[in-house]
Write an enzyme that holds these catalytic residues in place. Structure first.
Site, PDB file in Angstrom:
ATOM      1  N   CYS A   2       0.892  -1.073   0.060  1.00 46.58           N
ATOM      2  CA  CYS A   2       0.112   0.205   0.155  1.00 46.58           C
ATOM      3  C   CYS A   2       0.902   1.357  -0.054  1.00 46.58           C
ATOM      4  CB  CYS A   2      -0.950   0.079   1.302  1.00 46.58           C
ATOM      5  SG  CYS A   2      -1.963  -1.447   1.492  1.00 46.58           S
ATOM      6  N   ARG A  27       4.717   1.106  -6.127  1.00 47.11           N
ATOM      7  CA  ARG A  27       4.642   0.178  -5.054  1.00 47.11           C
ATOM      8  C   ARG A  27       3.611  -1.117  -5.409  1.00 47.11           C
ATOM      9  NH1 ARG A  27       6.659   2.116  -0.141  1.00 47.11           N
ATOM     10  NH2 ARG A  27       5.073   0.964   1.202  1.00 47.11           N
ATOM     11  N   TRP A  74      -2.845  -2.584  -1.880  1.00 46.50           N
ATOM     12  CA  TRP A  74      -2.373  -3.623  -2.652  1.00 46.50           C
ATOM     13  C   TRP A  74      -3.130  -4.852  -1.502  1.00 46.50           C
ATOM     14  CZ3 TRP A  74       1.149  -7.581  -1.462  1.00 46.50           C
ATOM     15  CH2 TRP A  74       1.575  -8.475  -2.644  1.00 46.50           C
ATOM     16  N   ASN A 100      -1.119   0.823   6.110  1.00 44.01           N
ATOM     17  CA  ASN A 100      -0.275  -0.022   5.267  1.00 44.01           C
ATOM     18  C   ASN A 100       0.155  -0.953   6.363  1.00 44.01           C
ATOM     19  OD1 ASN A 100       1.476  -1.074   3.613  1.00 44.01           O
ATOM     20  ND2 ASN A 100       3.077   0.409   4.013  1.00 44.01           N
ATOM     21  N   GLY A 101       0.157  -2.266   5.927  1.00 48.52           N
ATOM     22  CA  GLY A 101       0.833  -3.329   7.076  1.00 48.52           C
ATOM     23  C   GLY A 101      -0.286  -4.435   7.257  1.00 48.52           C
ATOM     24  N   GLU A 477      20.091 -13.859 -11.511  1.00 49.59           N
ATOM     25  CA  GLU A 477      19.535 -12.667 -11.687  1.00 49.59           C
ATOM     26  C   GLU A 477      19.009 -12.363 -13.251  1.00 49.59           C
ATOM     27  OE1 GLU A 477      18.235 -10.467  -9.883  1.00 49.59           O
ATOM     28  OE2 GLU A 477      18.450  -8.557 -11.017  1.00 49.59           O
ATOM     29  N   LYS A 481      15.067 -11.329 -13.943  1.00 45.93           N
ATOM     30  CA  LYS A 481      14.597 -10.102 -14.683  1.00 45.93           C
ATOM     31  C   LYS A 481      13.752 -10.427 -15.690  1.00 45.93           C
ATOM     32  CE  LYS A 481      15.684  -7.646 -12.749  1.00 45.93           C
ATOM     33  NZ  LYS A 481      15.860  -7.388 -11.417  1.00 45.93           N
ATOM     34  N   GLU A 484      10.188 -11.542 -14.619  1.00 38.66           N
ATOM     35  CA  GLU A 484       9.344 -10.573 -13.800  1.00 38.66           C
ATOM     36  C   GLU A 484       8.793  -9.523 -14.739  1.00 38.66           C
ATOM     37  OE1 GLU A 484      11.154  -8.357 -10.704  1.00 38.66           O
ATOM     38  OE2 GLU A 484      13.194  -8.486 -11.824  1.00 38.66           O
ATOM     39  N   HIS A 500      22.883 -33.276 -14.955  1.00 36.50           N
ATOM     40  CA  HIS A 500      22.255 -34.066 -13.977  1.00 36.50           C
ATOM     41  C   HIS A 500      20.805 -34.040 -13.832  1.00 36.50           C
ATOM     42  CE1 HIS A 500      26.150 -35.031 -12.257  1.00 36.50           C
ATOM     43  NE2 HIS A 500      26.231 -33.825 -12.434  1.00 36.50           N
ATOM     44  N   LYS A 597       7.028  -2.873  -5.465  1.00 39.57           N
ATOM     45  CA  LYS A 597       8.180  -2.481  -5.296  1.00 39.57           C
ATOM     46  C   LYS A 597       8.855  -3.004  -3.954  1.00 39.57           C
ATOM     47  CE  LYS A 597      12.210  -0.409  -6.576  1.00 39.57           C
ATOM     48  NZ  LYS A 597      12.846  -1.388  -7.528  1.00 39.57           N
TER      49      LYS A 597
HETATM   50  C1  F6R Z   1      13.628  -7.795  -8.361  1.00 37.61           C
HETATM   51  C2  F6R Z   1      13.223  -7.057  -7.303  1.00 37.61           C
HETATM   52  C3  F6R Z   1      12.945  -7.848  -6.100  1.00 37.61           C
HETATM   53  C4  F6R Z   1      13.735  -7.328  -4.791  1.00 37.61           C
HETATM   54  C5  F6R Z   1      13.279  -7.758  -3.390  1.00 37.61           C
HETATM   55  C6  F6R Z   1      13.993  -7.299  -2.507  1.00 37.61           C
HETATM   56  O1  F6R Z   1      13.772  -6.988  -9.391  1.00 37.61           O
HETATM   57  O2  F6R Z   1      13.153  -5.959  -7.394  1.00 37.61           O
HETATM   58  O3  F6R Z   1      13.182  -9.071  -6.068  1.00 37.61           O
HETATM   59  O4  F6R Z   1      14.878  -7.368  -5.175  1.00 37.61           O
HETATM   60  O5  F6R Z   1      11.887  -7.917  -3.323  1.00 37.61           O
HETATM   61  O6  F6R Z   1      13.756  -5.852  -2.175  1.00 37.61           O
HETATM   62  P1  F6R Z   1      14.700  -4.998  -1.362  1.00 37.61           P
HETATM   63  O7  F6R Z   1      16.259  -5.043  -2.001  1.00 37.61           O
HETATM   64  O8  F6R Z   1      14.069  -3.821  -1.629  1.00 37.61           O
HETATM   65  O9  F6R Z   1      14.940  -5.569  -0.133  1.00 37.61           O
END
Ligand code: F6R
Length: 602
Positions: A2, A27, A74, A100-101, A477, A481, A484, A500, A597
């Protein structure tokens, strides 16, 4: 997660609330709403959907007033719907809240309130808060809030407006972020700094259980016993421009292109002659540590995998790398001889924060690597090293990741220096570190090539990524990327593990990205690649000069740089391939479906 905005001003409240919610869109959200205190009445408009739907609903109303709260929701408890949207209001419409929470004990509280005759209009956990405030309100909203907070189990950033205190917004937090701003025209609350920047760069940070009361010209702060406390006003060095797209189509592309600059910023002042300077860690004695844990989530976890490899090689202190949501429940072996490192862009990730708190409780020395100034993780760790990536708005992390890799490289070198290990080998590494921004810029010049590589995925549903050692962290990674932002299913494997099991998946036309950047094992990865080409895979290879093979579909020669820094270089093409694949598939690159985010709930 949120997003929250709040304001007390002598001007109109609504413009700030709406622009702030727009800045918090990254977010993730599924509904939005505002309450304005207008002529001693609370007017609440909320709706399922996007902010444009809220604006449409607002266009049929006159919502004038100087005090207000806003929210993007959210969904956690209850589907996205008009009724489940925030703000929530008590029965006689004298109190309105945004939250939020997660209120973990909301069922118990709801039963209590139902017995007292309260009616609920939503399925949310948050609605209990407004009815509890109503129940305990005896003429002083702070006292009511103080009692309510003793009843809540869970996490919250809470903003309250009431007709009984018409100039004020009351704000408090526990384990969820909220920042307070102040300008000549008013005072503000928001889940994150970008929501404030158009109005002010002067902010206060709240600790858990602090209470802030916004007035049009000042903010009062109290501790949980309602004793007044003083807070320092901090100037935020970001400007509003930094939070905008700068002419790029998307924040993700802009942030990918910012990497040469932010890597330079992250290195700034941290290298002097042949030494790494991390004054933040000057007080740490590294000699008693007999092991280390590197802990994070998602992309930050992948940065940890690289960082842990480098730290262990350099210091010979064994490092265990764990995902935060596992670490906190795995009963890790921590004591005062353990170093625990937590990496987080936002500094608010719930699992990483809980892992940090666990490590502190068990006497470990804790270091945070964070990007957001004043974030909870950065404040609670014993020591914090900041990445200097600036605000990262796109949900997919790019520049935060590469700056995390830079900081973790510096950390490995710094700890080794302090332990008198291998320092003589650093000259080359330091020279290469200084060249990094320029080399990253050169790789960015090859962007059109990476757009071409993305074409291989235009019709694909799956992609495979392979690498060994540091390259394995890079391909994990790269796969994250890709999935996502483009929703192409992608998996990453240690190249040596292919035979394997995973090689069973490879067939004619499979798309496989291979990274072979580590000279001591590149030849072995190349052999594994040949095994996939023999089974019909289209291989896109990232490797060193001299390691090219003639039967790869595409080969990209990586620049000549120290092998320990190749993860930072390789990140660039993999980010751009994910980006262009998402564009080809028409995806919302900056706001991928189902993602938020800042993951401030477990
Ligand atoms: C992927 C991404 C997420 C964050 C993860 C941790 O692109 O952004 O996997 O890396 O949610 O977030 P932080 O770094 O804010 O703890």
């Amino acid at each position: 997660m949120c997003g929250i905005t709040a304001i007390s001003t002598k001007k109109e409240a609504l413009p700030f609330l709406l622009q702030g919610l727009e800045k918090l869109e990254y977010r993730g959200y599924d509904s939005a709403g505002v309450t304005i205190l207008s002529q001693n009445q609370l007017k609440t408009i909320k709706t399922k959907g996007r902010l444009k739907d809220l604006k449409e609903a607002l266009s049929h109303q006159v919502l004038k007033g100087q005090v207000g709260i806003g929210h993007t929701r959210w969904a956690t408890h209850g589907i996205p719907s008009n009724l489940n949207s925030h703000p929530h209001t008590n029965e006689d419409e004298t109190i309105s809240i945004v939250h939020n929470g997660i209120i973990e004990n909301y069922r118990e509280l709801k039963n209590f309130l139902l017995e007292k005759g309260y009616h609920f209009h939503s399925e949310t956990d948050s609605e209990v808060v407004v009815h509890l405030l109503d129940y305990y309100y005896k003429g002083d909203i702070l006292k009511a809030l103080q009692i309510v907070l003793t009843k809540l189990v869970g996490s919250y950033a809470l903003c309250v407006v009431t007709t009984n205190h018409p100039d004020e917004v009351v704000i408090t937090k526990k384990d969820s972020p909220i920042v307070i701003g102040k300008s000549d025209s008013g005072t503000y609350g928001a889940s994150d700094i970008p929501a404030l920047l158009e109005y002010t760069k002067e902010v206060y940070f709240l600790n858990d259980h602090d209470i802030a009361v916004l007035h049009p010209d000042h903010v009062d702060f109290y501790d949980c016993d309602l004793k007044p406390i003083e807070k320092e006003l901090v100037n935020i060095p970001y400007d509003h421009e930094a939070a905008q797209k700068d002419g790029y189509d998307t924040f993700m592309l802009k942030e990918i292109h910012e990497q040469p600059h932010v890597i330079k910023e992250t290195l700034r002042g941290r290298i002097s002659q042949d030494q790494v300077v991390l004054d933040e860690l000057a007080e740490i004695d590294f000699s008693p540590f007999n092991k280390a844990y590197f802990v994070a989530c998602g992309t930050a976890y992948h940065a940890c995998l690289s960082g842990a490899n480098i730290f262990e090689r350099m210091t010979k202190i064994p490092v265990i790398c764990q995902v935060a949501s596992e670490f906190r429940y795995n009963d890790p072996a921590i004591d005062e001889h353990t170093l625990c490192l937590f990496v987080s862009q936002s500094g608010e990730t719930a699992d990483t924060l809980a892992a940090l708190r666990l490590a502190k409780k068990q006497q470990a020395t804790t270091i945070a690597v964070a990007n957001v100034l004043g974030s909870t993780i950065s404040r609670e760790a014993d020591y914090t090293i900041y990445t200097c990536a600036g605000p990262e708005i796109a949900v997919a992390s790019t520049k935060a990741y590469t700056t995390q890799l830079v900081v973790l490289m510096l950390l490995g070198m710094y700890a080794a220096q302090r332990l008198d290990k291998k320092v003589d080998l650093y000259h080359d590494l330091i020279q290469n570190l200084m060249k990094l921004p320029e080399l990253v810029e050169n790789v960015l010049q090859d962007e059109p090539l990476f757009a071409i590589y993305a074409e291989y995925l235009k019709e694909a549903h799956d992609a495979y990524f392979i690498g060994r050692s540091l390259d394995y962290a890079s391909v994990l990674e790269g796969a994250l990327k890709l999935k996502e932002v483009s929703y192409v299913h992608a998996d990453a494997y240690i190249a040596g593990e292919l035979k394997h099991g995973p090689i069973a998946l490879i067939e004619k036309g499979s798309v496989l990205f291979a990274v072979a950047s580590q000279p001591h094992i590149a030849a072995k990865t190349i052999s594994n690649i040949q095994e996939t080409i023999a089974r019909g895979a289209n291989v896109i290879l990232f490797t060193l000069k001299g390691m090219e093979i003639n039967n790869a579909a595409e080969t990209y020669i990586l620049p000549d740089i120290h092998p320990l820094l190749q993860s930072i270089i390789v990140a660039i093409p993999l980010q751009l391939i994910a980006y262009y694949t998402a564009c080809l598939k028409g995806c919302d690159v900056d706001k991928p479906r189902n993602l938020a985010k800042s993951v401030t709930v477990e």
